[in-house]
Design a protein around this motif. Structure first.
Motif, PDB file in Angstrom:
ATOM      1  N   THR A  20      46.065  52.483  57.649  1.00  0.00           N
ATOM      2  CA  THR A  20      45.275  52.066  56.483  1.00  0.00           C
ATOM      3  C   THR A  20      43.823  51.754  56.842  1.00  0.00           C
ATOM      4  O   THR A  20      43.027  51.424  55.959  1.00  0.00           O
ATOM      5  N   HIS A  21      43.473  51.844  58.100  1.00  0.00           N
ATOM      6  CA  HIS A  21      42.140  51.473  58.578  1.00  0.00           C
ATOM      7  C   HIS A  21      41.062  52.342  57.938  1.00  0.00           C
ATOM      8  O   HIS A  21      41.250  53.545  57.738  1.00  0.00           O
ATOM      9  N   PRO A  22      39.909  51.764  57.603  1.00  0.00           N
ATOM     10  CA  PRO A  22      38.850  52.572  56.980  1.00  0.00           C
ATOM     11  C   PRO A  22      38.269  53.662  57.876  1.00  0.00           C
ATOM     12  O   PRO A  22      37.621  54.583  57.371  1.00  0.00           O
ATOM     13  N   ASN A  23      38.491  53.584  59.191  1.00  0.00           N
ATOM     14  CA  ASN A  23      38.035  54.651  60.083  1.00  0.00           C
ATOM     15  C   ASN A  23      39.023  55.811  60.150  1.00  0.00           C
ATOM     16  O   ASN A  23      38.808  56.750  60.909  1.00  0.00           O
ATOM     17  N   VAL A  24      40.100  55.739  59.377  1.00  0.00           N
ATOM     18  CA  VAL A  24      41.168  56.749  59.422  1.00  0.00           C
ATOM     19  C   VAL A  24      41.300  57.426  58.065  1.00  0.00           C
ATOM     20  O   VAL A  24      41.362  56.765  57.025  1.00  0.00           O
ATOM     21  N   ALA A  25      41.364  58.767  58.080  1.00  0.00           N
ATOM     22  CA  ALA A  25      41.478  59.542  56.852  1.00  0.00           C
ATOM     23  C   ALA A  25      42.925  59.755  56.431  1.00  0.00           C
ATOM     24  O   ALA A  25      43.226  59.933  55.244  1.00  0.00           O
ATOM     25  N   GLY A  26      43.846  59.735  57.385  1.00  0.00           N
ATOM     26  CA  GLY A  26      45.258  59.968  57.092  1.00  0.00           C
ATOM     27  C   GLY A  26      46.032  60.111  58.384  1.00  0.00           C
ATOM     28  O   GLY A  26      45.468  59.998  59.479  1.00  0.00           O
ATOM     29  N   ALA A  27      47.342  60.365  58.274  1.00  0.00           N
ATOM     30  CA  ALA A  27      48.160  60.373  59.483  1.00  0.00           C
ATOM     31  C   ALA A  27      49.381  61.267  59.362  1.00  0.00           C
ATOM     32  O   ALA A  27      49.923  61.486  58.273  1.00  0.00           O
ATOM     33  N   THR A  28      49.799  61.763  60.523  1.00  0.00           N
ATOM     34  CA  THR A  28      51.092  62.438  60.688  1.00  0.00           C
ATOM     35  C   THR A  28      51.981  61.484  61.462  1.00  0.00           C
ATOM     36  O   THR A  28      51.606  61.029  62.542  1.00  0.00           O
ATOM     37  N   CYS A  34      51.241  70.271  59.004  1.00  0.00           N
ATOM     38  CA  CYS A  34      50.866  69.067  58.256  1.00  0.00           C
ATOM     39  C   CYS A  34      49.555  68.472  58.776  1.00  0.00           C
ATOM     40  O   CYS A  34      48.683  68.083  57.996  1.00  0.00           O
ATOM     41  N   THR A  35      49.429  68.404  60.085  1.00  0.00           N
ATOM     42  CA  THR A  35      48.223  67.829  60.673  1.00  0.00           C
ATOM     43  C   THR A  35      47.007  68.680  60.333  1.00  0.00           C
ATOM     44  O   THR A  35      45.938  68.145  59.994  1.00  0.00           O
ATOM     45  N   PHE A  36      47.160  69.998  60.397  1.00  0.00           N
ATOM     46  CA  PHE A  36      46.037  70.878  60.066  1.00  0.00           C
ATOM     47  C   PHE A  36      45.659  70.729  58.599  1.00  0.00           C
ATOM     48  O   PHE A  36      44.466  70.652  58.261  1.00  0.00           O
ATOM     49  N   ALA A  37      46.658  70.643  57.728  1.00  0.00           N
ATOM     50  CA  ALA A  37      46.379  70.443  56.296  1.00  0.00           C
ATOM     51  C   ALA A  37      45.678  69.106  56.080  1.00  0.00           C
ATOM     52  O   ALA A  37      44.751  68.992  55.262  1.00  0.00           O
ATOM     53  N   GLY A  38      46.108  68.069  56.816  1.00  0.00           N
ATOM     54  CA  GLY A  38      45.472  66.762  56.703  1.00  0.00           C
ATOM     55  C   GLY A  38      44.029  66.792  57.144  1.00  0.00           C
ATOM     56  O   GLY A  38      43.159  66.161  56.529  1.00  0.00           O
ATOM     57  N   LEU A  39      43.749  67.525  58.215  1.00  0.00           N
ATOM     58  CA  LEU A  39      42.376  67.652  58.701  1.00  0.00           C
ATOM     59  C   LEU A  39      41.484  68.345  57.665  1.00  0.00           C
ATOM     60  O   LEU A  39      40.309  67.994  57.510  1.00  0.00           O
ATOM     61  N   MET A  40      42.033  69.304  56.966  1.00  0.00           N
ATOM     62  CA  MET A  40      41.268  69.974  55.915  1.00  0.00           C
ATOM     63  C   MET A  40      40.886  68.979  54.817  1.00  0.00           C
ATOM     64  O   MET A  40      39.763  68.991  54.307  1.00  0.00           O
ATOM     65  N   GLN A  41      41.823  68.077  54.491  1.00  0.00           N
ATOM     66  CA  GLN A  41      41.525  67.052  53.483  1.00  0.00           C
ATOM     67  C   GLN A  41      40.521  66.024  54.023  1.00  0.00           C
ATOM     68  O   GLN A  41      39.594  65.609  53.319  1.00  0.00           O
ATOM     69  N   ALA A  42      40.700  65.615  55.278  1.00  0.00           N
ATOM     70  CA  ALA A  42      39.806  64.625  55.879  1.00  0.00           C
ATOM     71  C   ALA A  42      38.374  65.135  55.946  1.00  0.00           C
ATOM     72  O   ALA A  42      37.414  64.359  55.820  1.00  0.00           O
ATOM     73  N   ASN A  43      38.223  66.420  56.142  1.00  0.00           N
ATOM     74  CA  ASN A  43      36.898  67.019  56.290  1.00  0.00           C
ATOM     75  C   ASN A  43      36.091  66.984  54.994  1.00  0.00           C
ATOM     76  O   ASN A  43      34.873  67.198  55.004  1.00  0.00           O
ATOM     77  N   GLN A  44      36.757  66.698  53.883  1.00  0.00           N
ATOM     78  CA  GLN A  44      36.056  66.645  52.594  1.00  0.00           C
ATOM     79  C   GLN A  44      35.267  65.349  52.424  1.00  0.00           C
ATOM     80  O   GLN A  44      34.420  65.239  51.543  1.00  0.00           O
ATOM     81  N   CYS A  45      35.565  64.358  53.263  1.00  0.00           N
ATOM     82  CA  CYS A  45      34.881  63.070  53.177  1.00  0.00           C
ATOM     83  C   CYS A  45      33.583  63.119  53.999  1.00  0.00           C
ATOM     84  O   CYS A  45      33.580  63.586  55.136  1.00  0.00           O
ATOM     85  N   GLU A  46      32.484  62.655  53.431  1.00  0.00           N
ATOM     86  CA  GLU A  46      31.194  62.662  54.119  1.00  0.00           C
ATOM     87  C   GLU A  46      30.600  61.250  54.130  1.00  0.00           C
ATOM     88  O   GLU A  46      30.926  60.412  53.293  1.00  0.00           O
ATOM     89  N   ARG A  47      29.732  61.003  55.092  1.00  0.00           N
ATOM     90  CA  ARG A  47      29.070  59.697  55.192  1.00  0.00           C
ATOM     91  C   ARG A  47      28.152  59.478  53.980  1.00  0.00           C
ATOM     92  O   ARG A  47      27.505  60.408  53.500  1.00  0.00           O
ATOM     93  N   ALA A  48      28.106  58.191  53.560  1.00  0.00           N
ATOM     94  CA  ALA A  48      27.216  57.794  52.465  1.00  0.00           C
ATOM     95  C   ALA A  48      26.782  56.352  52.707  1.00  0.00           C
ATOM     96  O   ALA A  48      27.469  55.585  53.387  1.00  0.00           O
TER      97      ALA A  48
END
Length: 550
Positions: free
Chosen positions: A231-239, A289-303
C-alpha cells in the motif's frame, strides 16, 4: 583556530575530544582550562571534574552512566571505569508547547511525486513481487533473472569484468601468489540501458525467511509489514506468490491491506502454487501478470505536491562519537522543519531511546500515547533482560571503539534525530503513520530491521546517519546516507551522500546543515538526485520477528 574539544550541554561533566589529544595537553573551553591526565582519542570523552567511584556522569544534559572506579579530572572515560545508568521515567504532566523553526523559505515549494488515490504521494514508482512464505523465494529469483536486465534495470557490470580478467590470468598459468599481487583494472563496463517503462523505477523482489514455522503472531506481523509495502505510496502494485499451506495466508494479507487502505485499488495479482499446480505454469502466469502490472504502473507520471506530503524516516547505524553532535542533531533540525511544514517524520529504534524516555514521554500530545510509549519501552527491555540481554548491551563493538561506551550515551545522541517537536502518535510495529508530525515507532535498533519497518509505516525517504559507514538501503525508498565526520565522507564517498563533519569543525551550524539536508530531500523526492544506495541497488529487507533484537 581549530576546535579540539566540545561540551555538548551546559550541565555536562564530560567533554568530547574532536581530535586525538595527548596526556599533558592543556585545553580551554569557555575560559575554563582542562589538563589531560591521559590520552583521549578523537570522539571519546574525558571528565571535567574529579568523579569518585559511584558518581553520576552527565552528557546531553541527562544521566548517561555511573563511575565504577575513581576518575580524575582530565582522564579518559572507558568501559572499565564507567557503566550504563539512566534515569527512571514516568508519565506526568507533559510539555507540548512548541515554537517551530522559520519555514517561510519552503512554504511555497513543492516536489514532483507520484500521486495515489488514497491521497498520499510517493517519491518513487516501483512494482513489487512478494512471497507469502520463504518457500517461494526461488520462484522470485527466477522472475528476477527473467525481468530485471531485460527491462533495463540492470546494475553495473564492473565486477563481472574484473572476474573475467582473473579467469584470463588463471588460463595463462599464473600462481596464487601472482594472482593476489595483480593490479586488476577497475572499469565500469555498464552501459545505461533503455528502460522499457520509463515511469517505473524498478521491479523489487521482497525475499524473506518468514511466513511459516513461527508463531501465528509472527505471521500476522509479517502480513502487516508486507501490506505496508504493497500500500506504500512509492509502490504502483504487486504480484504476490503464495504456496498455499503456510501460516501467513493471503486472506490475512488482504485484511492488513484493508486496515491501511480501506478502498485499495492498486493492481494486485495473487498466485497460489498449490492451486495452479506445475511450477512452470505458476511462473509463466507470474511473468504475464507482472508485465501487465508494469504497463499499468507506467501510466503514472510525476506531478507537483506540497512538502506536507513527505514522510521521512529517521535512522542511524554504525554510529560514532560525533553522530550525536553533528549528523543526528542536523537531521533533527530537518525533522523540525518538515513538521513545521505539515509533513510527517518517524523516530524508531526503541532500544536507542533508553535514557531519554522522560523527554519523549513529556512531548506526547496525548496521555494515551505517553502511557503506550512507556509500556512498549518497559516490555521490550524486560523481554531482552529475560534472555540475558537488555538495552544496556545495545552498543556494538564499533560504537564502543568510537566513543559510545554506554547505551545511554548512544541513546541520548541517537534521540537527537527526533528534533524538538511534539510527539503526535506512538506506533507499534508494523502500524502505519496516520498523522502529520513526529511519530514514534517501536522497532529494534538493528539498522536494516528498523529501516524496513519505517518504510512499511509510510516513510517515503529515509535519512540515515553514520559515523563508521554502512551501505544500508531499502527496495522502495531512497535511503540518504549522512556522514557525521569529514574523514568518513571522503573515505567511503561511494556510499555516502551528505557530509555534516563541518559542524564539529566549526564551519557550519546544525541549522545550516539541517536546511541543506531538506533541500537535498526535495531533490531526491523529485527524482532529480539518485542516492548511493539506489545507485548500487542496496535493497536490504529484513522483517522483525517480535523476539529480542537490539
Amino acid at each position: 583556530m581549530v576546535r579540539k574539544i566540545i561540551k555538548v550541554h551546559p550541565q555536562d561533566n564530560v567533554m568530547v575530544a574532536l581530535t586525538d589529544l595527548e596526556a599533558g595537553d592543556v585545553l580551554t573551553h569557555d575560559e575554563e582550562q582542562y589538563l589531560l591526565t591521559t590520552t583521549v582519542p578523537a570522539k571519546h570523552k574525558f571528565a571535567t571534574v574529579d568523579l569518585p567511584e559511584g558518581s553520576e556522569v552527565t552528557m546531553y544534559g541527562v544521566l548517561v552512566g555511573k563511575t565504577v572506579a575513581d576518575v580524575a579530572a582530565g582522564a579518559l572515560l572507558t568501559t572499565q571505569n564507567l557503566k550504563h545508568a539512566a534515569l527512571d521515567f514516568s508519565t506526568r504532566e507533559r510539555r507540548t508547547e512548541w515554537l517551530g523553526p522559520d519555514v517561510s523559505r519552503w512554504e511555497n515549494k513543492t516536489f514532483n511525486g507520484y500521486h495515489r488515490s488514497d491521497g498520499r504521494v510517493g517519491t518513487a514508482n516501483y512494482w513489487l513481487v512478494v512471497p507469502m512464505v520463504f518457500c517461494e523465494n526461488r520462484n522470485l529469483e527466477v522472475l528476477e533473472e527473467a525481468l530485471v536486465d531485460n527491462l533495463g534495470y540492470g546494475k553495473s557490470q564492473q565486477y563481472q569484468s574484473q572476474a573475467k580478467q582473473l579467469i584470463d590470468f588463471y588460463k595463462t598459468g599464473k600462481s596464487v601468489e601472482q594472482i593476489l599481487q595483480l593490479d586488476i583494472e577497475v572499469e565500469n563496463t555498464h552501459q545505461a540501458k533503455h528502460r522499457l517503462f520509463p515511469n517505473v523505477d524498478g521491479v523489487k523482489f521482497l525475499k524473506h525467511t518468514g511466513g511459516c514455522g513461527g508463531t501465528r503472531g509472527d505471521a500476522q506481523a509479517l502480513c502487516g509489514l508486507l501490506a505496508g509495502y504493497i500500500t506504500h505510496p512509492n509502490v504502483a502494485g504487486a504480484t504476490v506468490l503464495s504456496l498455499g499451506c503456510q501460516h501467513a495466508q493471503v486472506t490475512m494479507l488482504q485484511e492488513e491491506i484493508k486496515k491501511r487502505v480501506p478502498h485499495f485499488d492498486k493492481p494486485l495479482y495473487v498466485l497460489e502454487q498449490q492451486v495452479i499446480g506445475a511450477e512452470t505454469d505458476m511462473l509463466s502466469e507470474a511473468l504475464k501478470c507482472t508485465f501487465a502490472g508494469l504497463m499499468q504502473a507506467n501510466q503514472c507520471e510525476r506531478a507537483p505536491a506540497p512538502l506536507s506530503k513527505l514522510c521521512i524516516g529517521l535512522e542511524c547505524g554504525g554510529s560514532d562519537g560525533f553522530s550525536g553532535i553533528s549528523a543526528n542533531p542536523a537531521i533533527g533540525y530537518t525533522s523540525d522543519l518538515l513538521v513545521a511544514l505539515g509533513g510527517s517524520v518517524i523516530l524508531a529504534e526503541f532500544p536507542e531511546l533508553c535514557g531519554v524516555e522522560q523527554d519523549l514521554s513529556d512531548r506526547c500530545l496525548e496521555m494515551d500515547d505517553a502511557e503506550r510509549f512507556s509500556l512498549l519501552m518497559k516490555t521490550y527491555n524486560s523481554r531482552a533482560m529475560a534472555v540475558g540481554s537488555g538495552f544496556d548491551m545495545n552498543p556494538s563493538p564499533g560504537n564502543i571503539k568510537d566513543g559510545l561506551i554506554t547505551d545511554a550515551i548512544k541513546s541520548a545522541g541517537a534521540a537527537k534525530k527526533g528534533g524538538t517537536s511534539p510527539v503526535v502518535a506512538v506506533l507499534d510495529y508494523p502500524e502505519q503513520v496516520e498523522r502529520p508530525g513526529l511519530n514514534l515507532l517501536c522497532t529494534p535498533g538493528n539498522d536494516v530491521e528498523s529501516t524496513t519497518a519505517e518504510v512499511a509505516s509510510g516513510a517515503t525517504v529515509v535519512l540515515f546517519t553514520t559515523g563508521l559507514g554502512t551501505p544500508t538501503g531499502n527496495p522502495i525508498a531512497p535511503v540518504v546516507k549522512i556522514a557525521s565526520n569529514t574523514k568518513l565522507y571522503h573515505k567511503m564517498r561511494d556510499i555516502i551522500d551528505i557530509n555534516t563533519g563541518a559542524i564539529t569543525e566549526g564551519e557550519e551550524t546544525i541549522q545550516q546543515a539541517g536546511e541543506r539536508i531538506l533541500d537535498y530531500i526535495i531533490a531526491v523526492a523529485s527524482g532529480e538526485e539518485e542516492v548511493a544506495a539506489v545507485r548500487h541497488g542496496q535493497d536490504d529487507f529484513i522483517p522483525w520477528k517480535r523476539g529480542v533484537s537490539l
